[in-house]
Design a protein around this motif. Structure first.
Motif, PDB file in Angstrom:
ATOM      1  N   ARG A   1       0.862  -1.185   0.000  1.00  0.00           N
ATOM      2  CA  ARG A   1       0.000   0.000   0.000  1.00  0.00           C
ATOM      3  C   ARG A   1       0.896   1.233   0.000  1.00  0.00           C
ATOM      4  N   ARG A   2       0.490   2.250  -0.720  1.00  0.00           N
ATOM      5  CA  ARG A   2       1.262   3.493  -0.748  1.00  0.00           C
ATOM      6  C   ARG A   2       0.979   4.289   0.523  1.00  0.00           C
ATOM      7  N   ILE A   3       2.032   4.624   1.237  1.00  0.00           N
ATOM      8  CA  ILE A   3       1.902   5.405   2.466  1.00  0.00           C
ATOM      9  C   ILE A   3       2.058   6.889   2.175  1.00  0.00           C
ATOM     10  N   SER A   4       3.021   7.221   1.334  1.00  0.00           N
ATOM     11  CA  SER A   4       3.269   8.598   0.927  1.00  0.00           C
ATOM     12  C   SER A   4       4.036   8.548  -0.384  1.00  0.00           C
ATOM     13  N   ASP A   5       4.353   9.693  -0.918  1.00  0.00           N
ATOM     14  CA  ASP A   5       5.144   9.711  -2.154  1.00  0.00           C
ATOM     15  C   ASP A   5       6.479   9.007  -1.928  1.00  0.00           C
ATOM     16  N   GLY A   6       6.690   7.947  -2.698  1.00  0.00           N
ATOM     17  CA  GLY A   6       7.960   7.240  -2.609  1.00  0.00           C
ATOM     18  C   GLY A   6       8.103   6.327  -1.422  1.00  0.00           C
ATOM     19  N   GLN A   7       7.013   6.081  -0.686  1.00  0.00           N
ATOM     20  CA  GLN A   7       7.097   5.173   0.459  1.00  0.00           C
ATOM     21  C   GLN A   7       5.927   4.198   0.436  1.00  0.00           C
ATOM     22  N   TYR A   8       6.239   2.937   0.674  1.00  0.00           N
ATOM     23  CA  TYR A   8       5.248   1.867   0.618  1.00  0.00           C
ATOM     24  C   TYR A   8       5.296   1.043   1.896  1.00  0.00           C
ATOM     25  N   GLY A   9       4.131   0.489   2.241  1.00  0.00           N
ATOM     26  CA  GLY A   9       4.037  -0.433   3.364  1.00  0.00           C
ATOM     27  C   GLY A   9       3.373  -1.717   2.918  1.00  0.00           C
ATOM     28  N   LEU A  10       3.340  -2.700   3.784  1.00  0.00           N
ATOM     29  CA  LEU A  10       2.646  -3.944   3.483  1.00  0.00           C
ATOM     30  C   LEU A  10       1.142  -3.733   3.658  1.00  0.00           C
ATOM     31  N   HIS A  11       0.368  -4.525   2.910  1.00  0.00           N
ATOM     32  CA  HIS A  11      -1.071  -4.256   2.831  1.00  0.00           C
ATOM     33  C   HIS A  11      -1.840  -4.904   3.978  1.00  0.00           C
ATOM     34  N   TYR A  12      -1.435  -4.579   5.205  1.00  0.00           N
ATOM     35  CA  TYR A  12      -2.208  -4.992   6.369  1.00  0.00           C
ATOM     36  C   TYR A  12      -2.001  -3.976   7.485  1.00  0.00           C
ATOM     37  N   ASP A  13      -2.940  -3.959   8.399  1.00  0.00           N
ATOM     38  CA  ASP A  13      -2.891  -3.063   9.544  1.00  0.00           C
ATOM     39  C   ASP A  13      -1.754  -3.500  10.470  1.00  0.00           C
ATOM     40  N   PRO A  14      -0.782  -2.622  10.774  1.00  0.00           N
ATOM     41  CA  PRO A  14       0.313  -3.010  11.670  1.00  0.00           C
ATOM     42  C   PRO A  14      -0.162  -3.478  13.040  1.00  0.00           C
ATOM     43  N   ARG A  15      -1.386  -3.124  13.416  1.00  0.00           N
ATOM     44  CA  ARG A  15      -1.906  -3.566  14.712  1.00  0.00           C
ATOM     45  C   ARG A  15      -2.075  -5.084  14.757  1.00  0.00           C
ATOM     46  N   ILE A  16      -2.196  -5.710  13.586  1.00  0.00           N
ATOM     47  CA  ILE A  16      -2.257  -7.176  13.529  1.00  0.00           C
ATOM     48  C   ILE A  16      -0.965  -7.767  14.091  1.00  0.00           C
ATOM     49  N   ALA A  17       0.171  -7.143  13.748  1.00  0.00           N
ATOM     50  CA  ALA A  17       1.461  -7.608  14.258  1.00  0.00           C
ATOM     51  C   ALA A  17       1.531  -7.457  15.771  1.00  0.00           C
ATOM     52  N   GLU A  18       1.059  -6.333  16.277  1.00  0.00           N
ATOM     53  CA  GLU A  18       1.092  -6.087  17.714  1.00  0.00           C
ATOM     54  C   GLU A  18       0.269  -7.128  18.469  1.00  0.00           C
TER      55      GLU A  18
END
Length: 289
Positions: free
Chosen positions: A184-201
């Protein structure tokens, strides 16, 4: 492919669950495919395409993944929530019975549904998940989950190639597919994985204890196929042996040298599932005569 959604209820309101459909919308043979903990529905594109000749195939994004809504703070990502959401989805599909394919977490959800009285689950394919998961495997999974950031989609793909060792047999095109829908695009030039980080927590909160599903799994009475990567740390040889002892009629598809969890994108894996579902349907038809 058709993309739809359904609104599911949680303690703080409603959230949207997106699902993709393949095949004839009027086909009363429905197959539901549910992904693993940090994955999404698009993992099943190739499998769904192959099976859509026989089924109406439905692939949901579980909440917090893919195109579905993230849950509000205070609402947990847990099995009771997933069961409730899937019950809502099954009601939307308006069918009496479904066949179920579940990878890892998706298999746990399917097991819990199939174990309930008057369950609509007609047959169950468990992809590298069984009646017991040791805490060492849960700790390993928790280690690679998180709010990872990347400078490009290519970097996301490289992360996936390093992390998902069971996918080594995939083509470059398939890896690109996973990266495209897994970011998923987080900002210009930055990407994250397509899941809510709270799942990891929340996953880290339960990593210090084994998951014993045998009391639940023992209540499942529908036909089952167990897919086993025989180098998996999530589904171990001891667990497979125990399941075979308890359910001698369960069909085992063993993949030598495979770690957790088979992608279900390779031709041999797709063919094995396709054959089992067809054979099982023929058996059921014969039994009704």
């Amino acid at each position: 492919m058709r993309t739809r959604s359904v609104m599911a209820l949680d303690p703080l309101g409603f959230h949207r669950v997106v699902y993709h459909e393949w095949g004839d919308a009027d086909n009363d043979r429905v197959l539901v495919c549910v992904h693993g903990l940090a994955r999404n529905s698009r993992d099943f594109d190739e499998l769904a395409r192959a099976l859509s000749r026989d089924y109406r195939v439905v692939c949901p994004d579980m909440p917090g993944r893919g195109k579905s809504d993230w849950l509000a703070p205070g609402v947990n990502y847990d099995i009771p929530r997933y069961l409730s959401d899937m019950a809502t989805l099954l009601a939307r599909l308006d069918v009496d019975q479904v066949d179920w394919i579940g990878t890892s977490m998706g298999g746990i959800i399917g097991t819990c549904l199939a174990a309930l009285p008057n369950s609509p689950i007609r047959s169950l394919v468990l992809n590298d998940i069984g009646c017991f998961v040791g805490k060492a495997a849960l700790q390993r999974i928790a280690e690679y989950l998180g709010d990872h950031r990347f400078d490009s989609v290519a970097a996301v793909e490289q992360y996936m190639r390093t992390t998902y060792t069971a996918y080594q047999g995939l083509s470059n095109k398939q890896w690109q597919h996973l990266a495209r829908y897994g970011q998923r695009r987080i900002s210009d030039g930055q990407y994250g994985l397509h899941y809510d980080p709270r799942i990891a927590e929340q996953s880290r909160e339960i990593q210090d204890q084994d998951i014993d599903l045998e009391p639940v799994w023992s209540q499942v009475n529908c036909p089952q196929m167990l897919i086993w990567g025989d180098k998996s740390d999530v589904l171990t040889a001891n667990t497979v042996e125990r399941m075979q002892q308890l359910r001698p009629d369960m069909d085992l598809y063993r993949i030598p040298g495979m770690t957790h969890a088979p992608s279900l994108m390779e031709t041999e894996q797709i063919t094995a599932i396709q054959r089992w579902l067809r054979d099982n349907r023929v058996k059921n038809q014969g039994a009704k005569r």
